[in-house]
Design a protein around this motif. Structure first.
Motif, short mmCIF file in Angstrom:
data_model
loop_
_atom_site.label_atom_id
_atom_site.label_comp_id
_atom_site.label_asym_id
_atom_site.label_seq_id
_atom_site.Cartn_x
_atom_site.Cartn_y
_atom_site.Cartn_z
N GLN A 122 1.15 -1.24 0.17
CA GLN A 122 0.03 0.13 0.60
C GLN A 122 0.77 1.09 0.32
O GLN A 122 1.89 1.12 0.75
N ILE A 123 0.72 2.23 -0.82
CA ILE A 123 0.97 3.13 -0.45
C ILE A 123 0.45 5.09 -0.29
O ILE A 123 -0.67 5.06 0.24
N ARG A 124 1.25 5.36 1.02
CA ARG A 124 0.75 6.18 1.46
C ARG A 124 1.91 7.43 1.47
O ARG A 124 2.76 6.93 2.39
N GLU A 125 2.27 8.36 0.88
CA GLU A 125 3.20 8.52 0.83
C GLU A 125 3.35 10.62 1.24
O GLU A 125 2.15 11.11 -0.13
N GLN A 126 3.87 11.31 1.34
CA GLN A 126 3.98 12.80 1.50
C GLN A 126 4.60 13.79 -0.27
O GLN A 126 5.51 12.67 0.03
N VAL A 127 4.17 14.22 -0.59
CA VAL A 127 4.36 14.64 -2.07
C VAL A 127 5.25 15.85 -1.67
O VAL A 127 5.04 16.81 -0.37
N GLU A 128 6.50 16.15 -2.26
CA GLU A 128 7.27 17.11 -1.76
C GLU A 128 6.52 18.47 -2.85
O GLU A 128 6.69 17.69 -3.81
N LEU A 129 6.74 19.94 -1.88
CA LEU A 129 6.21 20.19 -2.65
C LEU A 129 6.76 21.58 -3.51
O LEU A 129 8.35 21.88 -3.59
N ASP A 130 6.50 21.69 -4.63
CA ASP A 130 7.36 22.32 -6.05
C ASP A 130 7.22 23.62 -5.34
O ASP A 130 7.23 24.01 -4.23
N GLY A 131 8.61 24.89 -5.34
CA GLY A 131 8.74 25.91 -5.23
C GLY A 131 7.74 26.81 -5.58
O GLY A 131 6.98 26.73 -6.83
N VAL A 132 7.99 28.03 -5.15
CA VAL A 132 6.97 29.22 -6.22
C VAL A 132 8.01 30.41 -6.77
O VAL A 132 9.16 30.32 -5.95
N ASP A 133 7.56 30.94 -7.56
CA ASP A 133 8.43 31.86 -8.34
C ASP A 133 9.05 33.61 -7.44
O ASP A 133 8.06 33.69 -7.52
#
Length: 333
Positions: free
Chosen positions: A271-282
């Motif tokens: 099973q998958i339960r993963e926190q996703v690293e967020l992209d940066g903003v400009d």
């Protein structure tokens, strides 16, 4: 680039700072008819008195401005837009595009005829959560999304006497436009209908309805729901962003507070339960950056007024639905 800031009320604080701190922007004039607001800007924000004018038409052409930043109330957005376009000035306008859908359409038509750039400051979509979500959905991280559910619980606009409290459907229109625009942006598809039910809770402080359930249908069959309470007395789980859940055949993407998770449990081993690293903003103001880049590159900006009409149609479709008690096709508007 040279800018004129129109409106010196409370919201002007943000945009004056944003422009003054941007390396590509110079504020060359300010517009404010209210003497009280003018004096406050002079005393508290250091605005030079000789740069303040009562009307946009009073600004001398010798200042050679490139664009207007409109932070006036929605009721006068059309007036400001028409004066800006008549003067050959591009326009960065605070949301909403207008408080009236017919007015919004007239503004868009005028900007197109003048061949000028007009962007609406839908700032929520420029944040990390929606940007990362859009990238993952485009890459089919969870397959083709079939449903999106959004929940928003906030103790919103509790200052007595403000227009947020006294005018009808303000929770739906003022907060809703942010979420509806993010729906369109993250799903990368346009809506076709809205069905809304709105009401108030017994202890609510808003004269207009501040609770709602709205069902939107989109071009490709996606169904999105928006459930909101603007007068909660309890826990606010996710601030003004709300809680978002995208359903696909390869699991879900969920916004949990300020975090993004991918989950795939059913018939999945492991099973998958993963926190996703967020992209940066400009940068500190990605909205202003996008507008400046669009002017420099001679292209239409993201959130241009014509595109924003589609988000506005969700607002006015939902209001019409709530008033008339029926599903509204957005093509009717």
């Amino acid at each position: 680039m040279k800018a004129i800031l129109v409106g010196l009320g409370g919201r002007a604080n943000h945009w004056q700072s944003a422009c003054e701190n941007h390396p590509e922007v110079e504020l060359v004039a300010f517009i404010e008819p209210s003497e009280e607001n003018r004096q406050r800007a002079i005393k508290q924000r250091g605005v030079s008195e000789d740069l303040i004018f009562s009307d946009l038409s009073d600004v001398p052409s010798s200042l050679e401005a490139d664009f207007v930043v409109d932070v006036t109330p929605p009721a006068v957005h059309e007036t400001i837009a028409m004066k800006a376009f008549d003067a050959g000035l591009n326009l960065l306008g605070e949301k909403p595009l207008s408080g009236d859908f017919e007015s919004a359409k007239r503004i868009v038509d005028a900007g197109k005829k003048a061949n000028l750039k007009h962007m609406i400051t839908q700032n929520y979509r420029f944040n990390s959560l929606p940007r990362t979500t859009r990238r993952l959905l485009d890459a089919k991280k969870i397959g083709d999304v079939a449903q999106l559910d959004v929940s928003l619980y906030v103790n919103w606009a509790d200052s007595p006497g403000s227009h947020y409290v006294t005018e009808p459907y303000m929770f739906l229109t003022d907060m809703g436009i942010h979420h509806f625009d993010m729906m369109r942006y993250t799903l990368n598809v346009n809506p076709v209908s809205a069905h809304a039910i709105t009401w108030n809770l017994p202890w609510g402080w808003h004269q207009g309805d501040a609770c709602q359930i709205i069902v939107f249908k989109f071009e490709n069959g996606i169904v999105a729901t928006h459930r909101g309470i603007g007068c909660t007395m309890g826990h606010v789980p996710a601030g003004h962003n709300g809680e978002w859940r995208y359903e696909g055949p390869q699991g879900t993407l969920t916004w949990e507070g300020s975090d993004l998770f991918h989950t795939h449990h059913h018939k999945q081993n492991p099973q998958i339960r993963e926190q996703v690293e967020l992209d940066g903003v400009d940068g500190p103001n990605p909205v202003l950056n996008e507008f400046i880049f669009a002017l420099q590159e001679d292209r239409q900006p993201e959130c241009n007024a014509e595109d924003n009409l589609k988000s506005m149609s969700m607002v006015f479709g939902a209001v019409t639905s709530a008033k008339e008690g029926r599903e509204v096709q957005l093509s009717e508007l």
